[in-house]
Design an enzyme around this catalytic site. Structure first.
Site, PDB file in Angstrom:
ATOM      1  N   PHE A 184       0.784  -1.144   0.075  1.00 10.61           N
ATOM      2  CA  PHE A 184      -0.257   0.274   0.243  1.00 10.61           C
ATOM      3  C   PHE A 184       0.860   1.472   0.284  1.00 10.61           C
ATOM      4  O   PHE A 184       2.068   1.521   0.923  1.00 10.61           O
ATOM      5  CB  PHE A 184      -0.388   0.151   1.627  1.00 10.61           C
ATOM      6  N   ASP A 205       1.569  -5.233   8.629  1.00 15.96           N
ATOM      7  CA  ASP A 205      -0.367  -4.094   8.256  1.00 15.96           C
ATOM      8  C   ASP A 205      -1.597  -5.098   8.714  1.00 15.96           C
ATOM      9  O   ASP A 205      -1.570  -5.421   7.443  1.00 15.96           O
ATOM     10  CB  ASP A 205       0.594  -3.012   7.677  1.00 15.96           C
ATOM     11  N   ARG A 222     -13.064  -4.464  -6.620  1.00 18.30           N
ATOM     12  CA  ARG A 222     -12.034  -4.657  -5.572  1.00 18.30           C
ATOM     13  C   ARG A 222     -14.445  -5.040  -4.478  1.00 18.30           C
ATOM     14  O   ARG A 222     -14.678  -4.336  -4.949  1.00 18.30           O
ATOM     15  CB  ARG A 222     -11.839  -3.959  -4.711  1.00 18.30           C
TER      16      ARG A 222
HETATM   17  C1  LIG Z   1      -2.644  -1.330   3.230  1.00 24.30           C
HETATM   18  C2  LIG Z   1      -3.440  -0.386   4.320  1.00 24.30           C
HETATM   19  N1  LIG Z   1      -2.764   0.737   5.402  1.00 24.30           N
HETATM   20  C3  LIG Z   1      -2.854   1.693   5.896  1.00 24.30           C
HETATM   21  C4  LIG Z   1      -4.005   2.418   4.620  1.00 24.30           C
HETATM   22  C5  LIG Z   1      -4.450   3.681   4.618  1.00 24.30           C
HETATM   23  O1  LIG Z   1      -3.762   4.102   6.179  1.00 24.30           O
HETATM   24  P1  LIG Z   1      -4.803   5.608   6.544  1.00 24.30           P
HETATM   25  O2  LIG Z   1      -5.510   5.800   7.462  1.00 24.30           O
HETATM   26  O3  LIG Z   1      -3.373   6.357   7.338  1.00 24.30           O
HETATM   27  O4  LIG Z   1      -4.549   6.515   5.198  1.00 24.30           O
HETATM   28  C6  LIG Z   1      -4.582   1.956   4.357  1.00 24.30           C
HETATM   29  C7  LIG Z   1      -6.051   2.228   3.296  1.00 24.30           C
HETATM   30  O5  LIG Z   1      -6.787   1.776   2.777  1.00 24.30           O
HETATM   31  C8  LIG Z   1      -4.119   0.094   3.716  1.00 24.30           C
HETATM   32  O6  LIG Z   1      -4.935  -0.623   2.552  1.00 24.30           O
END
Ligand SMILES: Cc1ncc(COP(=O)(O)O)c(C=O)c1O
Length: 411
Positions: free
Chosen positions: A128, A199, A372
């Protein structure tokens, strides 16, 4: 399990669904089939009630006293403790704060400061974007002292070496839903003396995730997806108990101080997860998340996964029966390698998704050509999936090959 073969079969599965009552806790719009719970989860009645109470009864009546009398100050730790069982962590290992991006920075920078002589972070090419950008920013801040090596998934394990201090991976890929084997990759990282940061944005609330069983070091994740916390609701971060005191976030803020209300000039980290707090938490969003977490009381995660598998297998089985269209599967076909959404490729993906949304089937589009569809087991029924594919097939029949729409800012 063999997917249901008719709408009537779907109706009977819905009648004995263990989440039939849980679905009543959501405010769902009739006529809408919501398949975007991996972007923004649906609204719960409890979120509405809790947010209203915080605004009217707490902020409105008790004003600043609410930080003490209504426990606002402790809410980041209290909500962390409620998320902990959903990710296989102990209550005192999880904190709710800031966004996933900010928490990634806090933890990657903490790992960087504790890295010794190592200088490499390994991550996945196509991770991401925020994960990549945060790491790139950290490398830039370090003025070349550390480097980020982003490689395709199949080269990750081979890229972890004795110079690596941190591996950063997204457990369920945001686009394709492909799953990492958390236990195996964590083992590889540890075998080379590196730490690992997962993550869990697309895992929490969708799968059984067990950070302890994997021996994971760090994790972050969103709460506005399968946890239904609301748009931009605060994220969570996890640090394994034995690592907490040896790590301090590079973004140190006043509420992470051991005695924030002494207003000292120098940062002295609080014990445990509290040191990872940022500045003043966004309380109204915390209230919305607090309400949404009520829905998870008593929910068995293996039941969640079982239904998620059944719904997505039904979706794919029905797609297989569609002939003569330009759709192809972008997710792994094997359910054991897939999270809770299904990604499809179509040359007119954006136009396809817009046409579906106009017919009440809401998913999303990810450039260049991926659509998706997410299967949130707590509020989605088998009949919804069945009907979504019926509508998809009608939309495909009517899609003009020459039509190209101007894209909205959010796709
Ligand atoms: C894997 C992943 N990490 C992080 C985020 C987003 O992070 P943030 O809430 O800081 O925008 C997303 C958002 O879709 C995501 O899919």
């Amino acid at each position: 399990m063999t997917p249901p073969a008719s709408l009537a079969d779907c109706e009977s599965l819905d009648r004995c669904d263990p989440f039939a009552e849980t679905r009543q806790q959501f405010r769902l719009k009739p006529g809408v089939i919501y398949l975007d719970g991996n972007s923004l989860g649906a609204l719960t009645h409890a979120s509405i009630a809790r947010t209203r109470a915080m605004i009217e009864d707490e902020w409105g009546r008790d004003l600043i006293r609410s930080w003490n009398v209504h426990g606002w100050f402790d809410l980041p730790l209290k909500l962390g403790a409620r998320i902990a069982p959903l990710i296989g962590a102990a209550r005192e290992e999880v904190l709710v704060a800031d966004s996933t991006s900010v928490n990634l920075f806090k933890l990657a920078s903490a790992a960087m400061m504790a890295r010794g002589k190592r200088h490499r972070i390994v991550t996945e090419l196509g991770n991401f974007p925020t994960d990549l950008y945060v790491l790139q920013g950290l490398a830039a801040l370090s003025s070349g002292a550390i480097e980020v090596v982003a490689v395709p998934r199949e080269h990750i394990v081979a890229s972890i070496d004795s110079a690596t201090f941190l591996v950063v991976l997204t457990h369920v890929h945001y686009k394709t839903a492909e799953l990492f084997d958390m236990v195996a990759v964590t083992r590889e990282a540890h075998a080379h003396g590196a730490r690992i940061l997962w993550d869990l944005s697309h895992s929490v609330g969708a799968l059984e995730t067990d950070l302890h069983a994997a021996g994971a070091d760090f994790a972050v994740g969103c709460t506005y997806k399968y946890l239904n916390g609301g748009p931009g609701s605060p994220a969570f971060l996890y640090v394994r108990g034995d690592l907490q005191d040896g790590h301090t976030p590079g973004l140190a803020a006043w509420m992470g101080h051991t005695a924030p209300f002494e207003f000292s000039d120098n940062f002295a980290p609080a014990a445990g997860m509290a040191r990872f707090r940022g500045g003043t938490p966004s309380m109204i969003s915390f209230a919305s998340l607090e309400g949404a977490l009520d829905v998870w009381e008593g929910v068995e995660l293996h039941e969640v996964r079982r239904k998620s598998e059944a719904l997505s297998e039904l979706f794919i089985a029905r797609l297989d029966a569609l002939t003569g269209c330009d759709l192809s599967l972008a997710s792994p076909r094997e359910i054991a390698r897939r999270g809770s959404h299904v990604a499809l490729r179509h040359p007119q993906g954006y136009e396809l998704m817009q046409a579906l949304i106009a017919r009440g089937v809401i998913g999303d589009f990810r450039a260049p050509d991926v659509v998706r569809f997410a299967f949130a087991p707590l509020y989605l029924r088998y009949v919804d999936v069945w009907q979504a594919v019926t509508i998809l097939s009608e939309v495909l029949d009517g899609l003009s090959r020459t039509e190209h729409l101007r894209r909205n800012a959010v796709t």
